[in-house]
Design an enzyme around this catalytic site. Structure first.
Site, PDB file in Angstrom:
ATOM      1  N   LYS A  30       0.960  -1.168  -0.048  1.00 45.89           N
ATOM      2  CA  LYS A  30      -0.130   0.003   0.022  1.00 45.89           C
ATOM      3  C   LYS A  30       1.021   1.212   0.073  1.00 45.89           C
ATOM      4  O   LYS A  30       0.680   2.200  -0.648  1.00 45.89           O
ATOM      5  CB  LYS A  30      -0.926  -0.032   1.303  1.00 45.89           C
ATOM      6  N   ARG A 105     -10.495   1.188   7.963  1.00 46.77           N
ATOM      7  CA  ARG A 105      -9.917  -0.481   8.176  1.00 46.77           C
ATOM      8  C   ARG A 105     -10.721  -1.207   8.818  1.00 46.77           C
ATOM      9  O   ARG A 105     -10.752  -2.228   8.980  1.00 46.77           O
ATOM     10  CB  ARG A 105      -8.578  -0.072   9.132  1.00 46.77           C
ATOM     11  N   ARG A 143      11.404  -7.289   6.047  1.00 40.45           N
ATOM     12  CA  ARG A 143      11.362  -5.580   6.143  1.00 40.45           C
ATOM     13  C   ARG A 143      12.245  -5.192   7.241  1.00 40.45           C
ATOM     14  O   ARG A 143      12.361  -5.442   8.148  1.00 40.45           O
ATOM     15  CB  ARG A 143       9.841  -5.339   6.414  1.00 40.45           C
ATOM     16  N   ARG A 176      11.233  -3.000  12.191  1.00 46.94           N
ATOM     17  CA  ARG A 176      10.207  -2.131  12.914  1.00 46.94           C
ATOM     18  C   ARG A 176       9.645  -2.999  13.951  1.00 46.94           C
ATOM     19  O   ARG A 176       9.282  -3.902  13.733  1.00 46.94           O
ATOM     20  CB  ARG A 176       9.303  -1.562  11.702  1.00 46.94           C
ATOM     21  N   ARG A 187      -1.264  -8.754  13.507  1.00 44.23           N
ATOM     22  CA  ARG A 187      -1.846  -7.698  12.436  1.00 44.23           C
ATOM     23  C   ARG A 187      -2.415  -8.298  11.470  1.00 44.23           C
ATOM     24  O   ARG A 187      -3.557  -7.878  10.838  1.00 44.23           O
ATOM     25  CB  ARG A 187      -0.650  -6.742  11.870  1.00 44.23           C
TER      26      ARG A 187
HETATM   27  P1  ADP Z   1       0.411  -1.747   8.000  1.00 46.67           P
HETATM   28  O1  ADP Z   1      -0.597  -1.491   6.867  1.00 46.67           O
HETATM   29  O2  ADP Z   1       1.487  -2.103   7.255  1.00 46.67           O
HETATM   30  O3  ADP Z   1      -0.241  -2.722   8.975  1.00 46.67           O
HETATM   31  P2  ADP Z   1       0.067   0.747   9.263  1.00 46.67           P
HETATM   32  O4  ADP Z   1       1.399   1.824   9.102  1.00 46.67           O
HETATM   33  O5  ADP Z   1      -0.904   1.097   8.228  1.00 46.67           O
HETATM   34  O6  ADP Z   1       0.892  -0.616   8.851  1.00 46.67           O
HETATM   35  O7  ADP Z   1      -0.453   0.730  10.607  1.00 46.67           O
HETATM   36  C1  ADP Z   1       0.470   0.431  11.778  1.00 46.67           C
HETATM   37  C2  ADP Z   1      -0.529   0.266  13.092  1.00 46.67           C
HETATM   38  O8  ADP Z   1      -1.494   1.431  13.239  1.00 46.67           O
HETATM   39  C3  ADP Z   1      -1.736  -0.817  12.864  1.00 46.67           C
HETATM   40  O9  ADP Z   1      -1.121  -1.965  13.096  1.00 46.67           O
HETATM   41  C4  ADP Z   1      -2.581  -0.202  13.766  1.00 46.67           C
HETATM   42  O10 ADP Z   1      -2.339  -0.433  15.094  1.00 46.67           O
HETATM   43  C5  ADP Z   1      -2.758   1.340  13.589  1.00 46.67           C
HETATM   44  N1  ADP Z   1      -3.602   1.738  12.699  1.00 46.67           N
HETATM   45  C6  ADP Z   1      -2.992   2.320  11.295  1.00 46.67           C
HETATM   46  N2  ADP Z   1      -4.472   2.870  10.707  1.00 46.67           N
HETATM   47  C7  ADP Z   1      -5.319   2.384  11.510  1.00 46.67           C
HETATM   48  C8  ADP Z   1      -7.199   2.576  11.370  1.00 46.67           C
HETATM   49  N3  ADP Z   1      -7.411   2.858  10.224  1.00 46.67           N
HETATM   50  N4  ADP Z   1      -7.813   1.953  12.384  1.00 46.67           N
HETATM   51  C9  ADP Z   1      -7.189   1.468  13.355  1.00 46.67           C
HETATM   52  N5  ADP Z   1      -5.726   1.583  13.592  1.00 46.67           N
HETATM   53  C10 ADP Z   1      -4.957   1.671  12.860  1.00 46.67           C
END
Ligand code: ADP
Length: 241
Positions: A30, A105, A143, A176, A187
């Site tokens: 993404k 999400r 990663r 990370r 996740r």
């Molecule tokens: P990835 O898509 O690789 O999981 P992100 O950087 O998008 O990584 O998200 C990292 C963390 O941030 C998620 O695991 C969650 O804890 C939080 N997060 C991000 N976006 C949302 C969202 N829209 N709703 C709830 N939690 C979120």
């Protein structure tokens, strides 16, 4: 509504902003596809993950309240991300449109997003990056991130020239915190339970859904598919130059 790209600019003949909602599981690419879309369409990227990490880095009240959840790979509460996005899209640079990376999400977040958009006369297109589970696990396991400048590498798909060292500033690369294996599994579990149902939700509610197989090919090839998908939408609303 008509959206046309003139040069590198996006022109939107709608009253409000045009939201490009990009969703896919962790490790689906993404972030990379968002950056291509930013360059192509000339509108900003909004990444809720980056915004939340920034809060944690600055140690704000929001940041402190989410540390545990973020470390465990759990989602943060809907109202929190809803309000971060609501505030962000008021900014001047979002007037014509924006790319949503990692938001919505959950189904309630999607409902809040669509309501917010229609309240400002905006419209949306949804891009779903579909990736095979095994591919995701192997991608995420490799990663690495530069501790100084944040550049992302991948042992398999985008290795640094010298192992464990950033190409740009020679600093060490690290895993990370939320890319550790047990956190990755959590996740993915959260993705399946909370975000996967959005595919059905958008199939039912959105006139403009582009589904792209993002499993194997290089990022540029996948971006080509996204552009083809956008062109093929009913009415061909998004045109490349
Ligand atoms: P990835 O898509 O690789 O999981 P992100 O950087 O998008 O990584 O998200 C990292 C963390 O941030 C998620 O695991 C969650 O804890 C939080 N997060 C991000 N976006 C949302 C969202 N829209 N709703 C709830 N939690 C979120």
């Amino acid at each position: 509504m008509v959206v046309a790209e003139i040069g590198r600019q996006l022109t939107v003949a709608a009253a409000g902003p045009f939201a490009v909602i990009l969703f896919g599981s962790p490790g689906s690419g993404k972030g990379t596809q968002s950056r291509y879309l930013v360059d192509w369409l000339g509108i900003p990227q909004i990444s809720t993950g980056d915004m939340l990490r920034e809060h944690m880095r600055r140690g704000t009240e929001t940041g402190q309240s989410i540390t545990e959840r973020m470390r465990a790979g759990s989602l943060v509460p809907d109202e929190m991300v809803d309000s971060l996005v609501r505030d962000r899209i008021r900014a001047e640079d979002c007037r014509r449109g924006f790319i949503l990376d990692g938001y919505p999400r959950t189904v309630p977040q999607a409902g809040a997003m669509l309501e917010l958009l229609s309240s400002v006369g905006g419209d949306e297109v949804v891009i779903h990056l579909a990736v095979d589970y095994n591919v995701i696990v192997s991608r995420m396991a490799g990663r690495r991130v530069c501790v100084k400048c944040g550049t992302l590498y991948n042992d398999v798909t985008r290795p640094s020239k010298s192992a464990g060292i950033c190409d740009l500033d020679g600093q060490p690369l690290a895993v990370r915190e939320d890319d550790r294996e047990e956190v990755v599994r959590e996740r993915l579990r959260q993705y399946e339970a909370q975000t996967e149902p959005l595919v059905e939700f958008f199939r039912k509610t959105s006139k403009r859904l582009v589904e792209v197989n993002a499993s194997v090919e290089r990022p540029e090839v996948i971006f080509g598919r996204i552009r083809e998908g956008l062109k093929a939408l009913p009415g061909g609303e998004v045109y490349p130059a």
